[in-house]
Enzyme design. Structure first.
Site, mmCIF file in Angstrom:
data_model
loop_
_atom_site.group_PDB
_atom_site.id
_atom_site.type_symbol
_atom_site.label_atom_id
_atom_site.label_comp_id
_atom_site.label_asym_id
_atom_site.label_seq_id
_atom_site.Cartn_x
_atom_site.Cartn_y
_atom_site.Cartn_z
ATOM 1 N N ARG A 110 18.038 14.866 15.637
ATOM 2 C CA ARG A 110 18.112 16.101 14.857
ATOM 3 C C ARG A 110 19.369 16.152 13.996
ATOM 4 O O ARG A 110 19.446 16.946 13.067
ATOM 5 C CB ARG A 110 18.065 17.306 15.799
ATOM 6 C CG ARG A 110 16.749 17.411 16.560
ATOM 7 C CD ARG A 110 16.689 18.656 17.405
ATOM 8 N NE ARG A 110 16.751 19.867 16.599
ATOM 9 C CZ ARG A 110 16.753 21.097 17.126
ATOM 10 N NH1 ARG A 110 16.724 21.252 18.448
ATOM 11 N NH2 ARG A 110 16.812 22.153 16.338
ATOM 12 N N HIS A 130 0.840 -1.199 0.000
ATOM 13 C CA HIS A 130 0.000 0.000 0.000
ATOM 14 C C HIS A 130 0.874 1.248 0.000
ATOM 15 O O HIS A 130 1.795 1.388 0.807
ATOM 16 C CB HIS A 130 -0.908 0.002 1.226
ATOM 17 C CG HIS A 130 -1.773 1.223 1.322
ATOM 18 N ND1 HIS A 130 -2.757 1.518 0.409
ATOM 19 C CD2 HIS A 130 -1.772 2.242 2.224
ATOM 20 C CE1 HIS A 130 -3.337 2.649 0.739
ATOM 21 N NE2 HIS A 130 -2.758 3.105 1.835
ATOM 22 N N ASP A 187 -1.822 3.569 -4.769
ATOM 23 C CA ASP A 187 -2.564 2.675 -3.881
ATOM 24 C C ASP A 187 -1.988 1.263 -3.777
ATOM 25 O O ASP A 187 -1.802 0.759 -2.679
ATOM 26 C CB ASP A 187 -4.032 2.592 -4.296
ATOM 27 C CG ASP A 187 -4.866 1.882 -3.249
ATOM 28 O OD1 ASP A 187 -4.772 2.267 -2.068
ATOM 29 O OD2 ASP A 187 -5.588 0.944 -3.600
ATOM 30 N N LYS A 208 -0.783 10.920 1.353
ATOM 31 C CA LYS A 208 0.122 10.382 0.333
ATOM 32 C C LYS A 208 -0.272 10.850 -1.072
ATOM 33 O O LYS A 208 0.579 11.264 -1.869
ATOM 34 C CB LYS A 208 0.132 8.848 0.387
ATOM 35 C CG LYS A 208 0.613 8.265 1.707
ATOM 36 C CD LYS A 208 0.706 6.764 1.651
ATOM 37 C CE LYS A 208 -0.663 6.110 1.476
ATOM 38 N NZ LYS A 208 -1.548 6.342 2.629
#
Length: 320
Positions: A255, A148, A187, A169
């Site tokens: 970070r 997916h 998809d 998305k």
């Protein structure tokens, strides 16, 4: 899941390109080329290659016979030739192809008619046959998985946009397309392992060219943006995983190095970058930068390592 290909369909598909001519053994053309059926029962046989030049020790599923192999048979005594033919046909290949326009020996024809093992001839060079059939079969019979997400080509790199449903998305994919990148599949992209560390991704035919965006419905990207906005297939190199995070999760992101992991798909390790989804973040730009950073990494440059080394140099200078 792998695709099953019959010997007849393989012959029909490559008849013209490989100049294949059926000679004998038509009864066996319904044999299927795959590794999951009853034709391969020994666990060791799973290491047998699809196609190659004549080999008795590790028989190929498709045995190619060229000049050297025919010379080998011609040098044998009548008894030796008979025994070699027994080994060839008892090895139960799916078919045999006589290459280089060589006249097919009568004993090969007789043995194929008796056993039903398909025998073909070709005017093409034997190595040409091996290369083309190996390429075709490695793609057609590769292990496959449907994942997916939205599969894109971004700056020439195959990128899978993943994340939970409704995370954004498709909207991100649409923005990337508007910035000149290309859609491969929305998809349900399908990936196949075509090499030890290579995954090829493509789009199932029923959904090719289409992208679903909430509020807009299903869009035909090819009709809207043109052929240049669509790519048929691409090797998967980077996964960009979109994730909604709370403040505590954001604080735990490294970070300096970011959020990088490896994800295994069909046994292949793929670089995965996790991008937090939050208002005001330009995800399209971040995806482009993630891809550019991946390209630099492939070239051997790591920004975090460079940054650390530079800070260490400055600290050493201060000490002096």
């Amino acid at each position: 899941m792998t695709e099953n290909i019959s010997v007849k369909s393989l012959f029909d598909t490559h008849r013209n390109k490989l100049a294949l001519v059926h000679v004998a053994g038509s009864n066996g053309e319904d044999r299927h080329i795959h590794f999951d059926g009853p034709q391969i029962t020994d666990e060791d046989d799973r290491d047998v290659s699809y196609v190659g030049h004549l080999n008795f020790i590790h028989p190929h599923r498709i045995q190619i016979i060229g000049y050297r192999e025919i010379e080998y048979f011609m040098r044998l005594s009548q008894q030796g030739r008979h025994e070699s033919l027994n080994r060839l046909y008892e090895g139960n290949p799916l078919c045999i192809i006589i290459a280089n326009g060589i006249d097919v020996p009568d004993d090969f024809i007789a043995r194929s008619e008796n056993t039903g093992l398909p025998l073909y001839s070709s005017t093409q060079n034997s190595q040409f046959l091996v290369n083309n059939l190996q390429y075709y079969l490695s793609h057609s019979l590769a292990e496959r998985a449907t994942i997916h997400g939205v599969f894109m080509e971004v700056i020439g790199i195959g990128v899978l946009l993943s994340g939970e449903s409704s995370v954004g998305k498709s909207e991100l994919a649409l923005e990337l397309i508007s910035r000149g990148h290309r859609l491969i599949a929305d998809d349900a992209p399908e990936f196949s392992r075509i090499g030890p560390d290579t995954l090829s991704g493509s789009c199932p035919p029923p959904i090719k060219n289409f992208l679903e965006v909430r509020g807009l419905g299903v869009l035909n990207i090819r009709a809207m943006f043109g052929d240049s906005a669509i790519k048929d297939s691409k090797y998967l190199r980077v996964i960009v995983h979109l994730e909604k995070m709370d403040e505590d999760q954001l604080l735990h992101i490294d970070r300096l190095c970011g959020s990088h992991q490896k994800k295994s798909i069909l046994g292949v390790e793929v670089e995965q970058v996790t991008l937090p989804v939050a208002p005001g973040r330009n995800l399209a730009v971040l995806v482009e930068i993630a891809v550019r950073n991946h390209i630099l990494t492939l070239k051997g440059y790591h920004a975090a390592e460079d940054f650390i080394q530079r800070q260490q140099q400055f600290l050493e200078q201060d000490r002096e």
